[in-house]
Design an enzyme around this catalytic site. Structure first.
Site, PDB file in Angstrom:
ATOM      1  N   GLY A 117       0.811  -1.221   0.000  1.00 21.60           N
ATOM      2  CA  GLY A 117       0.000   0.000   0.000  1.00 21.60           C
ATOM      3  C   GLY A 117       0.836   1.258   0.000  1.00 21.60           C
ATOM      4  O   GLY A 117       0.765   2.062  -0.930  1.00 21.60           O
ATOM      5  N   GLU A 135      -6.628   4.782   2.063  1.00 25.35           N
ATOM      6  CA  GLU A 135      -6.882   3.440   2.603  1.00 25.35           C
ATOM      7  C   GLU A 135      -7.877   3.519   3.747  1.00 25.35           C
ATOM      8  O   GLU A 135      -8.172   4.608   4.260  1.00 25.35           O
ATOM      9  CB  GLU A 135      -5.563   2.811   3.079  1.00 25.35           C
ATOM     10  CG  GLU A 135      -4.605   2.526   1.930  1.00 25.35           C
ATOM     11  CD  GLU A 135      -3.387   1.713   2.333  1.00 25.35           C
ATOM     12  OE1 GLU A 135      -2.961   1.803   3.484  1.00 25.35           O
ATOM     13  OE2 GLU A 135      -2.873   0.986   1.466  1.00 25.35           O
ATOM     14  N   HIS A 146      -5.493  -9.228   8.258  1.00 27.90           N
ATOM     15  CA  HIS A 146      -5.855  -8.492   7.046  1.00 27.90           C
ATOM     16  C   HIS A 146      -7.058  -9.188   6.427  1.00 27.90           C
ATOM     17  O   HIS A 146      -7.066 -10.412   6.306  1.00 27.90           O
ATOM     18  CB  HIS A 146      -4.684  -8.484   6.062  1.00 27.90           C
ATOM     19  CG  HIS A 146      -4.813  -7.406   5.042  1.00 27.90           C
ATOM     20  ND1 HIS A 146      -5.738  -7.458   4.035  1.00 27.90           N
ATOM     21  CD2 HIS A 146      -4.169  -6.222   4.898  1.00 27.90           C
ATOM     22  CE1 HIS A 146      -5.641  -6.360   3.298  1.00 27.90           C
ATOM     23  NE2 HIS A 146      -4.698  -5.593   3.808  1.00 27.90           N
ATOM     24  N   ARG A 201      -9.771  -2.192   9.210  1.00 30.60           N
ATOM     25  CA  ARG A 201      -9.490  -3.599   8.897  1.00 30.60           C
ATOM     26  C   ARG A 201     -10.142  -4.592   9.843  1.00 30.60           C
ATOM     27  O   ARG A 201     -10.601  -5.648   9.422  1.00 30.60           O
ATOM     28  CB  ARG A 201      -7.998  -3.840   8.986  1.00 30.60           C
ATOM     29  CG  ARG A 201      -7.309  -3.439   7.754  1.00 30.60           C
ATOM     30  CD  ARG A 201      -5.861  -3.696   7.864  1.00 30.60           C
ATOM     31  NE  ARG A 201      -5.269  -2.992   6.749  1.00 30.60           N
ATOM     32  CZ  ARG A 201      -3.987  -2.809   6.583  1.00 30.60           C
ATOM     33  NH1 ARG A 201      -3.136  -3.275   7.457  1.00 30.60           N
ATOM     34  NH2 ARG A 201      -3.541  -2.174   5.536  1.00 30.60           N
ATOM     35  N   HIS A 206      -1.580 -10.566   9.945  1.00 28.67           N
ATOM     36  CA  HIS A 206      -0.864  -9.582   9.133  1.00 28.67           C
ATOM     37  C   HIS A 206       0.089  -8.703   9.927  1.00 28.67           C
ATOM     38  O   HIS A 206       1.207  -8.439   9.490  1.00 28.67           O
ATOM     39  CB  HIS A 206      -1.915  -8.710   8.443  1.00 28.67           C
ATOM     40  CG  HIS A 206      -1.356  -7.701   7.508  1.00 28.67           C
ATOM     41  ND1 HIS A 206      -0.522  -8.033   6.468  1.00 28.67           N
ATOM     42  CD2 HIS A 206      -1.506  -6.346   7.438  1.00 28.67           C
ATOM     43  CE1 HIS A 206      -0.183  -6.936   5.800  1.00 28.67           C
ATOM     44  NE2 HIS A 206      -0.748  -5.897   6.385  1.00 28.67           N
ATOM     45  N   ARG A 216      -3.811  -0.825  14.452  1.00 21.00           N
ATOM     46  CA  ARG A 216      -2.951   0.017  13.610  1.00 21.00           C
ATOM     47  C   ARG A 216      -3.746   0.587  12.442  1.00 21.00           C
ATOM     48  O   ARG A 216      -4.461  -0.142  11.739  1.00 21.00           O
ATOM     49  CB  ARG A 216      -1.815  -0.836  13.054  1.00 21.00           C
ATOM     50  CG  ARG A 216      -0.941  -0.110  12.052  1.00 21.00           C
ATOM     51  CD  ARG A 216       0.015  -1.060  11.380  1.00 21.00           C
ATOM     52  NE  ARG A 216      -0.661  -1.968  10.489  1.00 21.00           N
ATOM     53  CZ  ARG A 216      -0.280  -2.224   9.230  1.00 21.00           C
ATOM     54  NH1 ARG A 216       0.770  -1.631   8.733  1.00 21.00           N
ATOM     55  NH2 ARG A 216      -0.929  -3.085   8.487  1.00 21.00           N
TER      56      ARG A 216
HETATM   57  C1  LIG Z   1       2.405  -8.228   2.855  1.00 19.08           C
HETATM   58  C2  LIG Z   1       2.582  -7.025   3.743  1.00 19.08           C
HETATM   59  C3  LIG Z   1       2.138  -5.779   3.319  1.00 19.08           C
HETATM   60  C4  LIG Z   1       2.300  -4.659   4.140  1.00 19.08           C
HETATM   61  N1  LIG Z   1       1.911  -3.410   3.673  1.00 19.08           N
HETATM   62  C5  LIG Z   1       2.201  -2.310   4.432  1.00 19.08           C
HETATM   63  C6  LIG Z   1       1.943  -1.001   3.918  1.00 19.08           C
HETATM   64  O1  LIG Z   1       1.505  -0.832   2.790  1.00 19.08           O
HETATM   65  N2  LIG Z   1       2.244   0.054   4.709  1.00 19.08           N
HETATM   66  C7  LIG Z   1       2.768  -0.062   5.970  1.00 19.08           C
HETATM   67  O2  LIG Z   1       3.020   0.942   6.652  1.00 19.08           O
HETATM   68  N3  LIG Z   1       3.027  -1.311   6.469  1.00 19.08           N
HETATM   69  C8  LIG Z   1       2.771  -2.414   5.729  1.00 19.08           C
HETATM   70  N4  LIG Z   1       3.045  -3.651   6.229  1.00 19.08           N
HETATM   71  C9  LIG Z   1       3.707  -3.751   7.535  1.00 19.08           C
HETATM   72  C10 LIG Z   1       5.164  -3.328   7.384  1.00 19.08           C
HETATM   73  O3  LIG Z   1       5.660  -3.802   6.155  1.00 19.08           O
HETATM   74  C11 LIG Z   1       6.011  -3.902   8.510  1.00 19.08           C
HETATM   75  O4  LIG Z   1       5.421  -3.623   9.749  1.00 19.08           O
HETATM   76  C12 LIG Z   1       7.393  -3.259   8.475  1.00 19.08           C
HETATM   77  O5  LIG Z   1       7.959  -3.398   7.198  1.00 19.08           O
HETATM   78  C13 LIG Z   1       8.278  -3.906   9.514  1.00 19.08           C
HETATM   79  O6  LIG Z   1       9.590  -3.453   9.312  1.00 19.08           O
HETATM   80  P1  LIG Z   1      10.707  -3.942  10.291  1.00 19.08           P
HETATM   81  O7  LIG Z   1      11.955  -3.285   9.846  1.00 19.08           O
HETATM   82  O8  LIG Z   1      10.256  -3.760  11.681  1.00 19.08           O
HETATM   83  O9  LIG Z   1      10.767  -5.545  10.059  1.00 19.08           O
HETATM   84  P2  LIG Z   1      11.027  -6.391   8.737  1.00 19.08           P
HETATM   85  O10 LIG Z   1      10.953  -5.555   7.529  1.00 19.08           O
HETATM   86  O11 LIG Z   1      10.148  -7.583   8.797  1.00 19.08           O
HETATM   87  O12 LIG Z   1      12.533  -6.879   8.936  1.00 19.08           O
HETATM   88  C14 LIG Z   1      12.854  -7.784   9.973  1.00 19.08           C
HETATM   89  C15 LIG Z   1      14.289  -8.201   9.796  1.00 19.08           C
HETATM   90  O13 LIG Z   1      14.764  -8.852  10.971  1.00 19.08           O
HETATM   91  C16 LIG Z   1      15.483 -10.008  10.609  1.00 19.08           C
HETATM   92  N5  LIG Z   1      15.464 -10.935  11.747  1.00 19.08           N
HETATM   93  C17 LIG Z   1      14.390 -11.369  12.452  1.00 19.08           C
HETATM   94  N6  LIG Z   1      14.787 -12.189  13.444  1.00 19.08           N
HETATM   95  C18 LIG Z   1      16.140 -12.268  13.365  1.00 19.08           C
HETATM   96  C19 LIG Z   1      17.115 -12.984  14.104  1.00 19.08           C
HETATM   97  N7  LIG Z   1      16.808 -13.791  15.122  1.00 19.08           N
HETATM   98  N8  LIG Z   1      18.411 -12.847  13.750  1.00 19.08           N
HETATM   99  C20 LIG Z   1      18.776 -12.067  12.702  1.00 19.08           C
HETATM  100  N9  LIG Z   1      17.880 -11.365  11.958  1.00 19.08           N
HETATM  101  C21 LIG Z   1      16.574 -11.478  12.292  1.00 19.08           C
HETATM  102  C22 LIG Z   1      14.760 -10.515   9.378  1.00 19.08           C
HETATM  103  O14 LIG Z   1      15.565 -11.431   8.678  1.00 19.08           O
HETATM  104  C23 LIG Z   1      14.528  -9.188   8.664  1.00 19.08           C
HETATM  105  O15 LIG Z   1      15.708  -8.799   8.015  1.00 19.08           O
HETATM  106  C24 LIG Z   1       2.889  -4.795   5.422  1.00 19.08           C
HETATM  107  C25 LIG Z   1       3.316  -6.052   5.854  1.00 19.08           C
HETATM  108  C26 LIG Z   1       3.185  -7.156   5.017  1.00 19.08           C
HETATM  109  C27 LIG Z   1       3.674  -8.490   5.508  1.00 19.08           C
END
Ligand SMILES: Cc1cc2nc3c(=O)[nH]c(=O)nc-3n(C[C@H](O)[C@H](O)[C@H](O)COP(=O)(O)OP(=O)(O)OC[C@H]3O[C@@H](n4cnc5c(N)ncnc54)[C@H](O)[C@@H]3O)c2cc1C
Length: 520
Positions: free
Chosen positions: A47, A113, A241, A288, A349, A384
């Site tokens: 999105g 949205e 979702h 949602r 989700h 959220r």
């Molecule tokens: C299909 C989908 C669509 C979405 N659409 C949206 C949207 O349009 N807008 C929005 O705001 N949000 C959206 N979200 C939510 C949003 O994408 C996530 O909340 C956000 O990207 C999380 O970012 P992050 O950096 O916290 O984690 P992530 O991007 O999930 O990264 C986590 C990282 O941690 C690493 N990791 C985990 N555990 C370990 C470990 N033990 N050791 C080493 N590395 C580890 C993983 O390998 C990964 O690299 C969506 C989520 C999904 C799944």
């Protein structure tokens, strides 16, 4: 092996990468990821990112929409600064190379949205997350001061517990000294000592049978902090979702973005009954949780495995221009969304709860930060608002970076941390013990701790999970370390926290819906 870094970062999604780029000019940086760097929820986000850019929109309106979605449990101060700082963070993201769609006039093409009262979703086609991940990862890889380690799995954060000091949930000054990390080249556990550690480990959707989350989303960061006696909260608020693509053999489940409903798609039963009017006057653009419960209720009434999303009200031009990825994906399983009805189901989700952090992303454990989906900042409250999570990660990683840089000179390495001890452990040769337990955990959580809960279902889940917990702890303490076993252990921990916090919540609000709370 022992290694020293000023800044250790666990996770290469938006939270970890954006933080790495900010701290990199102030000390040595090591960022690890348990898989390929772009295997993250960030890369799957479709999105977009919510931010106020339209002349008809205002920060106050975005704040109000966020507070309404959060259903009384948001921290208003956090909501205010996150949204007020959003434009600065987005500007930086664009400077770091991320591209967003523009109209012919040159202005950003803002989407709308569910739950948003205005057009304020900045996007890059329907692959916004992939574009952000690409830009940030490129900048990180090109940065000379950042070391990026792929396929390194963080097992546990190191605290004084590992020095033999007793630590309880009441210990006021728990300190983090870095992390124990499984090195894929040696299959041994390395000790990474750090002056400050950032957990950016993402969500925990894999605790359920069907999820949009990538397979790496196993709640490792939350489980590590809980084991280290740090604070975790709001785990009962899981966002389902409403529209995951119904394709039972596929994991993760492909998401049909909310933006598709924003563009005019309608939900109907298999018999063609357009049902949202019976549930909410905002119809398909209700928040949602409302839409997911409506779909869940219709599936329970009809006994069908899915409902349909009718995308035919959207013009072909808009589908091809705005949703090319979704169009191509559906076509690959034989559904042409310009002509056919698309089968969809609700799927796990997003986790609104997580590691408790303050306004600088500091956890309850000293020298330990958390940002992104693994954290609980107070922005989302009980639910959220769509597209607020990428924004939250940017704002909190920025604040964490400022705080960590300012306090770097006060921090020291702890040199008497012992190496990981796996003396006497044996290689677990029966993967079935792990894979079967994982399926059981996912099915317990999906059957008893899903969109609609009850006290009886929660008790059943608790009792069943407890058996698997004991078996898995026993296996874990006898086995040489393996990623799959550690992830199972973490997911059991996540399931336990979701059930425990569900049992403690006595009123329905936001995403939390317990049938026994309605009867009161
Ligand atoms: C299909 C989908 C669509 C979405 N659409 C949206 C949207 O349009 N807008 C929005 O705001 N949000 C959206 N979200 C939510 C949003 O994408 C996530 O909340 C956000 O990207 C999380 O970012 P992050 O950096 O916290 O984690 P992530 O991007 O999930 O990264 C986590 C990282 O941690 C690493 N990791 C985990 N555990 C370990 C470990 N033990 N050791 C080493 N590395 C580890 C993983 O390998 C990964 O690299 C969506 C989520 C999904 C799944």
């Amino acid at each position: 092996m022992k290694k020293h870094v000023d800044f250790l970062i666990i996770g290469t999604g938006i939270a970890g990468l954006s933080y790495a780029l900010k701290v990199a000019s102030h000390g040595s940086v090591c960022i690890i990821t348990k898989s390929k760097p772009d295997e993250s929820s960030t890369a799957l986000a479709q999105g977009g990112i919510a931010t106020v850019m339209d002349a008809l929109d205002s920060h106050e309106d975005h704040i109000r929409d966020t507070l309404i979605a959060g259903d009384g449990l948001c921290d208003e101060e956090v909501v205010r600064f996150t949204i007020n700082e959003s434009n600065d963070r987005i500007k930086e993201l664009i400077e770091q190379g991320a591209v967003f769609d523009k109209k012919q006039s040159g202005e950003f093409d803002l989407g709308r949205e569910g739950g948003h009262s205005a057009h304020r979703i900045l996007h890059y086609k329907d692959q916004t997350g992939a574009e952000i991940e690409r830009a940030l990862l490129k900048a990180v890889k090109e940065h000379p001061a950042i070391e990026l380690l792929e396929n390194y799995f963080a097992v546990d954060i190191i605290t004084q517990h590992h020095l033999g000091v007793e630590v309880t949930r009441r210990t006021p000054d728990i300190k983090c000294f870095g992390a124990y990390v499984l090195n894929p080249h040696t299959n041994k556990i390395d000790t990474i000592l750090a002056k400050s550690t950032m957990l950016a480990t993402g969500g925990n959707g894999n605790v359920y049978n069907t999820t949009t989350n990538p397979v790496v989303a196993t709640g490792d960061g939350v489980a590590m902090v809980y084991r280290a006696k740090g604070q975790v909260k709001n785990m009962e608020f899981i966002q389902f979702h409403p529209t995951g693509l119904y394709n039972p053999s596929e994991r993760p489940c492909f998401l049909i973005s909310e933006a598709v409903r924003g563009a005019g798609a309608k939900l109907c039963t298999i018999k063609g009954d357009y049902f949202m009017g019976r549930y909410d006057k905002r119809l398909e653009l209700a928040p949602r949780d409302v839409v997911a419960r409506a779909v869940d209720s219709e599936m329970k009434i009809t006994g069908d495995d899915h409902v349909y999303l009718d995308c035919r009200p959207i013009s072909k031009d808009e589908i091809f221009n705005h949703f090319p990825n979704i169009y191509a994906k559906c076509l690959s399983i034989g559904v042409d969304i310009t002509k056919d009805l698309l089968p969809v189901v609700p799927v796990a989700h997003y986790s609104c709860g997580g590691i408790v952090v303050d306004s600088n992303a500091c956890t309850s454990i000293q020298n330990l930060y958390a940002s992104g989906e693994c954290s609980c900042t107070g922005l989302h409250g009980a639910n959220r608002l769509a597209s607020n999570s990428l924004l939250e990660a940017l704002v909190f990683s920025h604040r964490a970076a400022q705080h960590a840089i300012a306090h770097l000179s006060e921090a020291e390495f702890c040199e008497n941390v012992p190496d990981w001890d796996d003396e006497g452990m044996v290689l677990n040769e029966e993967m079935i013990l792990i894979t079967q337990s994982l399926k059981e955990v996912q099915s317990i959580m999906s059957n008893y701790v899903g969109i609609v809960r009850s006290n009886l279902r929660l008790k059943r889940a608790w009792d069943r999970l407890d058996i698997i917990y004991k078996e898995t702890e026993d296996l874990y303490h006898k086995s040489v370390h393996s990623v799959k076993l550690a992830e199972l252990r973490n997911l059991i921990n996540i399931g336990y926290l979701i059930i425990k916090m569900s049992m403690e919540r006595k009123e329905n609000c936001g995403l939390y819906y317990n049938l026994d709370n309605i009867k009161k």
